[in-house]
Design an enzyme around this catalytic site. Structure first.
Site, PDB file in Angstrom:
ATOM      1  N   THR A  30      -8.190   6.888  -1.529  1.00  0.00           N
ATOM      2  CA  THR A  30      -9.582   6.583  -1.904  1.00  0.00           C
ATOM      3  C   THR A  30     -10.506   7.738  -1.571  1.00  0.00           C
ATOM      4  OG1 THR A  30      -9.880   5.454   0.231  1.00  0.00           O
ATOM      5  CG2 THR A  30      -9.353   4.083  -1.682  1.00  0.00           C
ATOM      6  N   LYS A  59      -8.307  13.526   5.929  1.00  0.00           N
ATOM      7  CA  LYS A  59      -7.479  12.324   5.837  1.00  0.00           C
ATOM      8  C   LYS A  59      -6.538  12.299   7.032  1.00  0.00           C
ATOM      9  CE  LYS A  59      -6.166  13.586   1.779  1.00  0.00           C
ATOM     10  NZ  LYS A  59      -5.981  12.651   0.684  1.00  0.00           N
ATOM     11  N   ARG A  60      -5.863  11.189   7.189  1.00  0.00           N
ATOM     12  CA  ARG A  60      -4.860  11.068   8.244  1.00  0.00           C
ATOM     13  C   ARG A  60      -3.867  12.218   8.150  1.00  0.00           C
ATOM     14  NH1 ARG A  60      -0.016   7.882   7.908  1.00  0.00           N
ATOM     15  NH2 ARG A  60      -0.765   7.160   5.890  1.00  0.00           N
ATOM     16  N   LYS A  83       1.147  14.118   3.259  1.00  0.00           N
ATOM     17  CA  LYS A  83      -0.192  14.487   2.764  1.00  0.00           C
ATOM     18  C   LYS A  83      -0.363  16.005   2.688  1.00  0.00           C
ATOM     19  CE  LYS A  83      -2.303  10.181   4.356  1.00  0.00           C
ATOM     20  NZ  LYS A  83      -2.798   9.625   3.088  1.00  0.00           N
ATOM     21  N   LYS A 105     -14.160   9.286  -3.387  1.00  0.00           N
ATOM     22  CA  LYS A 105     -15.425   9.607  -2.714  1.00  0.00           C
ATOM     23  C   LYS A 105     -15.846  11.040  -3.005  1.00  0.00           C
ATOM     24  CE  LYS A 105     -13.835   6.393   0.757  1.00  0.00           C
ATOM     25  NZ  LYS A 105     -12.944   6.297   1.908  1.00  0.00           N
ATOM     26  N   HIS A 146       0.786  -1.237   0.000  1.00  0.00           N
ATOM     27  CA  HIS A 146       0.000   0.000   0.000  1.00  0.00           C
ATOM     28  C   HIS A 146       0.810   1.274   0.000  1.00  0.00           C
ATOM     29  CE1 HIS A 146      -4.262  -1.086   0.272  1.00  0.00           C
ATOM     30  NE2 HIS A 146      -3.839  -2.196   0.857  1.00  0.00           N
TER      31      HIS A 146
END
Length: 814
Positions: A652, A544-545, A550, A656, A356
């Site tokens: 992901t 998100k985390r 990120k 969404k 991943h």
């Protein structure tokens, strides 16, 4: 019962009497929820038994998806959706004075995951059941989950997520299926009369693994698959009566609690030795329990374990379950009497692996000392796998000892779990096209060269049943009115919506639905944050985390820049903007927690400044979970997918957002690339360094963040404001020092400053596009139309055909 309102009302009232010995009128909300759930479970349980019986009777090949996380979300509404019973229940309950929405809100979110890994696993289970595929999940029944996030004075505080303090009607405890997992101890080696080694595990700590099975219902079909979650319990309750009698109450129960700790918390803080040990215990615990359960069930029906690879595939979701490989070897050799070569052949034809991420912390390693002490027999097996593999490599690469060293499973004092997973699996897949290419050509190039047919790509997906039909019923109804209902079972049919991208009536309808979704989120923000948000503003969302790669920091710095611009030019012509953040930082990840503090200080600054708060707002929504996500995605206008190129394996959340009509601003990273290819450059806001440019900087250097700081006035002002504390007088002097050090002293590892100017320009394009209402609606509709390609049904179809070799089954109720 669920097809007729009168029949449902009668059954509901009767169930109250039989289950609780009371009437609906005197019931609590817990009673009302429990009764409805019990009725749904009755319906599911019959299908569940039929499904399992059908799989056994037909000898179906079955997939078992091993994952440390399953972020499944609430079950009540999703099960009603699968049954097609929501309208009947809602109307029937209303006649009895019961609001179905109250019961849905009462149900806690199962604390069984954290982010994309767990949500992906849940989507995959949903798709397997919906498609009639024999596939099940295996994980841990966490008592407290990751943690419940609370924001106190801008800081993240971690509290237990005690989701099981209410009865969970969706699980079934099965003590008769419990198994023993053995930890610590030592191995006694003996030889039989034929000279074969026999291994006996002695003086071990026995842990009772008790399964709790949860039914995973297929959408409008008869399939009900199983999510099996394991709970760690003491074999004898470990109550030391002698200690208790001496008044030593803590030691009297310490053994019991040390065992139960295995299934209490997801991802315990690994900044200390005890918790690193606990993480390894968790990984072996659920893997051993799961593999033992599979083998036991297989033997009961098939008997001949030589047929195991023909009937069973065990898929490991990232490296956490990599111990599946040596555990299956242990069972086959120590308990079933297979020789090494035959056991290895069976194992490597049974196990498949999904990687991943290329981030180092996810390519797990464990110190040899810790591994050996906790899992003595498993270490012996891993050591032998490594010895044989190195011998094989040395024959193929006699003049390249460095390559052999890189590919070894054990090296530099650690066990390399990703290498173990690759060597022990028949398939290794990445989760987006660019991620798979990075695996094949960079991160795992040596292995791809050695196993050229093993690596493949399976781009992640999301279940449109939860993330569109359930989360956004107004949009779902509008889509069905426009193109019919075939898209519900064939999500790529959403592409037919593209013909309406320029239709004024459809554009207006989409805008109206979006506004209603935003108003719903506005009410939630007002109730929970006390902040008034303009629903006509751009809802620019990053959920998100929290992690450096990120780049929530990039987003926050841009917000600060907008604030500066508005102060310098009060008449600045921009569309009002609401920036929404949500996500959790790992408890020991100080830097990420500093980012959360920074965002919350921006929120406090801006909301309290009347000069700008009509044009700009920042909101950090605490305790991000599936239920909150279901509220956020339908209300979002802009999807922030701004990770450093090459770092996000897939993502992901981007899918969404897309499925709910948000426009992506993103880098060329992960699934962003495939989204942009599908929707076209005009319907995606691209910015930032490319993957090749990022890798060139990493490999060859040439980037100097301090030069940017000195040469770019905007960047210098932002960092100086953070450093001086002039914007945030209530913060401590060093609150944001970690951010400044990361950007300047450590040369901005994730290129936040390098991409800032390009990101700022891309945000300008967002502003321009949003004010062209028809064009914005056209872009949003195009994104929705192409989102069906990212349904997890399509992804699972590829797994089933290319890796698992599964056949769709159609169990029938008699």
């Amino acid at each position: 019962m669920f097809n007729d309102k009168e029949e449902f009302v009668s059954a509901y009232k009767h169930r109250f009497m039989s289950l609780l010995s009371k009437t609906v009128d005197e019931a609590t909300i817990a009673d009302k929820y429990t009764v409805l759930a019990s009725m749904i479970c009755d319906n599911m349980n019959e299908r569940w038994v039929v499904t399992n019986t059908y799989y056994l009777k037909t000898g179906a090949r079955q997939a078992y998806y091993f994952s440390l996380e399953f972020l499944v979300g609430k079950f009540l509404e999703s099960n009603l959706l699968c049954l097609g019973a929501e309208d009947v229940c809602r109307e029937g309950l209303s006649e009895l004075g019961v609001d179905l929405d109250d019961l849905i809100r009462y149900e806690p979110d199962p604390a069984l995951g954290n982010g994309g890994l767990g949500r992906l696993a849940a989507c995959f289970l949903d798709s397997m059941a919906a498609m009639g595929l024999p596939g099940h999940g295996c994980g841990i029944r966490y008592k407290y989950g990751l943690f419940r996030q609370q924001i106190v004075d801008g800081y993240q505080v971690e509290l237990p997520d005690n989701w099981l303090n209410r009865h969970n009607p969706w699980e079934m405890r099965k003590p008769d299926k419990a198994v023993i997992v053995k930890l610590n101890g030592h191995i006694r080696t003996e030889f039989d009369e034929d000279g074969n080694a026999c291994f006996t595990h002695e003086d071990y700590l026995p842990v009772l693994a008790v399964p709790y099975d949860m039914p995973i219902m297929g959408y409008r079909n008869q399939t009900v698959n199983t999510l099996r979650l394991w709970s760690a319990e003491s074999v004898d309750n470990s109550f030391d009566f002698a200690s208790f009698s001496r008044g030593d109450y803590v030691n009297a129960v310490s053994g019991k609690y040390s065992v139960e700790a295995i299934s209490e918390v997801l991802y315990p803080d690994d900044s200390n030795y005890s918790n690193r040990l606990l993480r390894l215990k968790q990984q072996y615990f659920f893997v051993s329990a799961g593999v033992q359960s599979i083998v036991r069930r297989f033997k009961r029906k098939q008997r001949d374990l030589k047929l195991l690879p023909e009937k069973i595939v065990i898929h490991i979701n990232d490296t956490h379950p990599a111990l599946t490989v040596p555990e299956l070897m242990r069972i086959l050799i120590d308990e079933e009497g297979f020789g090494w070569d035959e056991a290895w052949g069976l194992t490597t034809r049974t196990v498949a692996y999904t990687n991943h991420t290329i981030m180092p912390e996810a390519l797990e390693t464990w110190s040899i000392d810790l591994f050996w002490e906790l899992l003595p027999r498993i270490y012996m097996i891993v050591e032998e796998i490594n010895r044989r593999f190195i011998a094989e490599l040395e024959l193929n690469y006699p003049e390249d000892p460095d390559k052999v060293s890189r590919m070894a499973i054990i090296g530099d004092g650690v066990v390399r779990m990703a290498n173990l997973a690759v060597v022990g699996s028949f398939s290794v897949n990445g989760v987006a096209a660019v991620h798979t290419e990075l695996l094949k050509n960079v991160v795992m190039k040596d292995f791809n060269d050695y196993y050229p047919r093993k690596f493949n790509n399976k781009t992640n997906g999301i279940t449109h049943r939860r993330w569109l039909i359930k989360s956004n019923p107004l949009l779902s109804e509008a889509i069905t009115e426009a193109i019919g209902s075939e898209w519900i079972t064939r999500p790529t049919e959403l592409e037919r919506l593209k013909q309406f991208s320029g239709d004024p009536a459809m554009q207006e309808k989409l805008a109206s639905i979006k506004l209603r979704c935003k108003e719903k989120l506005v009410r939630y923000i007002a109730d929970t944050q006390g902040i008034k948000v303009d629903p006509s503003s751009i809802f620019d969302v990053q959920v998100k985390r929290i992690h450096a790669y990120k780049r929530q920091l990039l987003n926050a710095l841009h917000v600060q820049h907008l604030y500066n611009q508005l102060l310098e030019n009060p008449g600045l012509d921009i569309a009002p903007r609401t920036f929404i953040f949500a996500g959790k930082a790992a408890p020991s990840y100080y830097y990420a927690k500093t980012i959360i503090k920074y965002i919350n200080e921006l929120s406090r600054l801006i909301s309290g400044d009347a000069r700008v708060n009509k044009m700009l707002n920042v909101v950090f929504l605490e305790n991000y979970n599936v239920s909150l996500a279901e509220l956020i995605f339908p209300a979002s206008d802009v999807s922030e997918q701004i990770s450093t190129a090459s770092k996000e394996a897939s993502g992901t959340g981007c899918m969404k957002f897309m499925m709910n009509g948000a426009v992506t601003i993103g880098t060329n990273d992960g699934a962003n690339i495939e989204i942009r290819q599908l929707v076209g450059d005009d319907n995606f806001i691209l910015f930032g360094l490319s993957v090749d440019e990022v890798l060139a900087y990493y490999n060859s250097g040439g980037y100097n963040s301090r030069e940017l700081y000195h040469n770019d006035a905007n960047i210098r002002k932002l960092i100086d404001q953070l450093s001086s504390g002039e914007l945030f007088p209530n913060t401590a002097a060093d609150d944001f020092s970690a951010i400044i050090r990361s950007l300047l002293d450590y040369n901005d590892e994730f290129f936040v400053l390098q991409d800032f100017d390009n990101y700022r320009a891309a945000q300008g394009r967002i502003d321009e596009l949003y004010r062209q209402k028809k064009r914005w609606a056209s872009v949003a509709l195009t994104n929705i139309a192409m989102s069906g390609h990212f349904s997890s049904d399509n992804t699972i179809d590829q797994y089933a055909n290319d890796i698992w070799q599964l056949t769709r089954m159609t169990p029938h109720l008699t």
